[in-house]
Enzyme design. Structure first.
Site, mmCIF file in Angstrom:
data_model
loop_
_atom_site.group_PDB
_atom_site.id
_atom_site.type_symbol
_atom_site.label_atom_id
_atom_site.label_comp_id
_atom_site.label_asym_id
_atom_site.label_seq_id
_atom_site.Cartn_x
_atom_site.Cartn_y
_atom_site.Cartn_z
ATOM 1 C CD GLU A 172 -2.543 -0.491 2.968
ATOM 2 O OE1 GLU A 172 -3.069 0.567 3.198
ATOM 3 O OE2 GLU A 172 -2.091 -1.386 3.929
ATOM 4 C CG ASP A 218 -3.820 6.519 9.246
ATOM 5 O OD1 ASP A 218 -3.778 5.358 9.206
ATOM 6 O OD2 ASP A 218 -4.050 6.932 8.144
#
Ligand SMILES: Cc1ncc(COP(=O)(O)O)c(C=O)c1O
Lengths: 253, 408
Positions: free
Chosen positions: A47, A58
């Site tokens: 990724e 996140d």
């Protein structure tokens, strides 16, 4: 096709590894060198996160990496150029990971066209649920790119089926509540959840959030097709330098 | 695949998968409450015995004479318990939290008003409470931090990003995705994913319902214009919603900061610097660059210092139903001074933005017309900022002496 690549690889390996980087963290040259370390250590897919100023899914480590990358001048254009170079240099599938605004602002149609041009195989967009994804799904389909969707432990089975019907490549199963970078309890509960994901998905399944050592990867064998290592490689690079990343990955399987 | 919570092109639910179940529960609980007349009654009863509702509509006679135009009325949201309209939303969501059986609440805050209101509600209802506040705002609104802590809340200073309201929202969302089983996120304005814009506006609609009845009682006719400051847009939605079906001009006033042409402002709808985007769970006009990265914003008023704006207001801008203007920091300080001297009212720096535009337009209107300004909150919390703006030497002397006492 991504799905076929994963299925073929799975015939050779008990479990595949997908790693993650934030493009431009700490700099573009370093990003390239980390990818080189990872690919040489045998990761099966990767990724590439295009940094965003408001990465709500996140945790602190990846959030910080997003901010540093932007502060050092990362732009979407530079990330796309970087992807071209990476795809030419390494022969594993690469995916973009970013938040929807990056696609939306560039123009979803135009951005997915660029992805195709770069040779990136698909994308993970954690703040784009299926219901909001029509334009994205149509654009991804028109370029034959894989939209990777997410299951979570709180996703109901009926909804899993709906999501699976539109997903391509594999399903990204989030191991637990919370953001990236926190610990996960590799328990029988997780095993049951993965069993349900497997049953419903009709695609290979990947497990991410909290995978950080060999023990975790061992746990996932026969339960998932792909183990996703995100935050931990950033921690290792921050603490021990880029060259430690390869050894870490080699130690996982 | 049905989309929910859209206003024209704006709104929606751009949320991580892990939150979908929680938000669906919230949507269903909210609509149940909305359709249940006893819920609204429970809410208004509580607001009257706990928070001085209905708040008065004050005729500002001195200011009216000063400007020599339309009659100026002021809707007194500053008289709510905790000193701002934020209480309306927070008490409403608190009742929903009780219905959902959750035990912990979290919130973001900019000016600290929403944080204080949430901490107060948590104390009253017996919830655990955590408030996220950008480090810059912790510094500029320190008195509110003190009160939140006394009320039993944990205040977490956010050191990421630009360390203001948007960053506090991100951290609150990160907490929510980790703890949603026990925790409700009391979003403080008419932004974020569905159902927040609709839900917060619904609780705030109590302002407009009262104001409409009050002005009709006093004047026997509708006002010609209504002014409200616009941060996320909740106090504006609250008062405007009472008049959507009436021939009344609705004017939202954003933070012009150092001036719209300087780039240092927080004007999403009046300036040309914002464009449609998706962040923090919803689609609206954001102050962002061409890559979609959010920009730094600036305002003297922490509560208006925000990149996005209610998707409902973004749509009302497109349809032309609401007009948007901006007031600069300097205009705000001057207007605050005038309002204090002429009427003995102390509006919050946020609210004063609405006063600025109203004072520009009042003289143009005939004396038989009336206008309403929504005084969303009181200015006491701004004492440090206002004292600095006025460069008050006696105040500075006091602070120095106080600091010496602590050092001794
Ligand atoms: C007194 C006051 N007015 C206005 C605002 C802006 O919020 P909104 O636009 O949601 O009313 C705030 C926010 O903190 C506030 O404290």
């Amino acid at each position: 096709m991504l799905k076929k690549y994963i299925e073929d690889k799975r015939k050779e390996k008990e479990i595949l590894l997908m790693t993650h980087i934030v493009i431009g963290y700490p700099g573009f040259e370093e990003s390239f060198n980390i990818i080189k370390e990872m690919v040489e250590a045998g990761v099966d897919l990767m990724e590439l996160q295009i940094p965003f100023s408001e990465p709500i899914a996140d945790g602190p480590v990846i959030l910080h990496a997003n901010q540093v990358s932007l502060k050092n001048g990362a732009t979407v254009e530079k990330c796309l150029e970087f992807a071209v170079k990476v795809v030419k240099s390494f022969h594993i599938p690469f995916l973009f990971m970013s938040y929807y605004n990056i696609f939306f602002k560039y123009g979803v149609e135009r951005f997915t066209g660029k992805m195709k041009e770069c040779g990136v195989k698909g994308a993970i967009v954690p703040d784009l649920p299926l219901e909001e994804g029509k334009e994205y799904l149509d654009a991804m389909a028109s370029w034959n790119l894989a939209p990777i969707f997410i299951f979570s432990p709180s996703t109901k089975e009926e909804r899993m089926r709906k999501i699976a019907a539109h997903a391509q490549g594999f399903i990204y199963c989030v191991a637990r509540k919370g953001v990236t970078g926190l610990d996960t309890d590799f328990s029988s509960q997780l095993e049951a959840y993965l069993g349900k994901c497997r049953e419903v998905a009709g695609l290979p399944i990947a497990l991410g959030f909290g995978v950080k050592e060999k023990q975790d990867v061992d746990f996932l064998k026969n339960k998932a097709d792909i183990a996703i290592i995100g935050t931990q490689t950033i921690r290792i690079m921050d603490n021990e330098g880029i060259s430690a990343v390869g050894d870490f990955i080699r130690g996982l399987r | 695949m049905s989309k929910q919570g859209y206003y024209g092109d704006f709104g929606g639910m751009y949320i991580p998968e892990i939150l979908t179940t929680t938000i669906e529960e919230l949507i269903s609980e909210f609509y149940k409450a909305k359709e249940d007349p006893s819920f609204w009654k429970e809410y208004t009863d509580l607001m009257s015995d706990y928070s001085c509702r209905p708040t008065p509509l004050t005729f500002a006679g001195n200011l009216t004479r000063h400007f020599g135009g339309a009659k100026i009325y002021i809707k007194r949201e500053d008289l709510n318990h905790t000193g701002a309209h934020k209480a309306n939303n927070v008490i409403g969501q608190g009742l929903l939290v009780k219905r959902m059986g959750k035990t912990r609440v979290i919130a973001e805050t900019g000016a600290g008003q929403h944080g204080v209101a949430t901490a107060t509600m948590a104390a009253k209802f017996g919830f655990e409470c955590t408030i996220y506040m950008g480090e810059v705002d912790v510094h500029r609104q320190r008195p509110n931090v003190f009160w939140m802590e006394r009320l039993g809340a944990k205040v977490v200073p956010v050191r990421e990003g630009s360390r203001i309201l948007k960053d506090a929202i991100n951290e609150a969302l990160r907490d929510w995705v980790s703890n949603m089983d026990t925790t409700h996120y009391v979003l403080g304005t008419a932004c974020g994913p569905h159902p927040f814009p609709e839900m917060v506006s619904w609780f705030q609609s109590i302002i407009g319902k009262e104001a409409r009845e009050q002005i009709l009682n006093i004047e026997g006719k509708l006002p010609s214009r209504i002014y409200a400051c616009v941060g996320g847009g909740s106090n504006a939605m609250g008062i405007f919603s009472g008049f959507f079906d009436d021939p009344v001009d609705l004017v939202g006033v954003e933070a012009g900061g150092l001036g719209l042409d300087t780039g240092h402002h927080a004007s999403r709808l009046k300036s040309d610097d914002a464009s449609p985007g998706v962040a923090q769970g919803y689609k609206t006009y954001f102050l962002q660059d061409s890559d979609g990265q959010m920009k730094e914003t600036h305002s003297v008023a922490a509560g208006l210092d925000y990149i996005g704006v209610s998707p409902i207001l973004a749509n009302l801008k497109e349809t032309g139903r609401v007009r948007f203007e901006a007031a600069t920091d300097r205009e705000v300080v001057e207007t605050l001074s005038l309002t204090i001297r002429k009427e003995g009212l102390i509006p919050a720096l946020e609210s004063t933005h609405g006063f600025v535009q109203a004072f520009k337009e009042a003289p143009e209107l005939p004396p038989e017309d009336s206008i309403i300004i929504n005084q969303s909150g009181r200015g006491d919390k701004d004492i440090f900022t206002i004292a600095d703006a006025f460069n008050d030497p006696a105040w500075q002397e006091f602070i120095k002496t106080k600091a010496e006492e602590y050092n001794a």
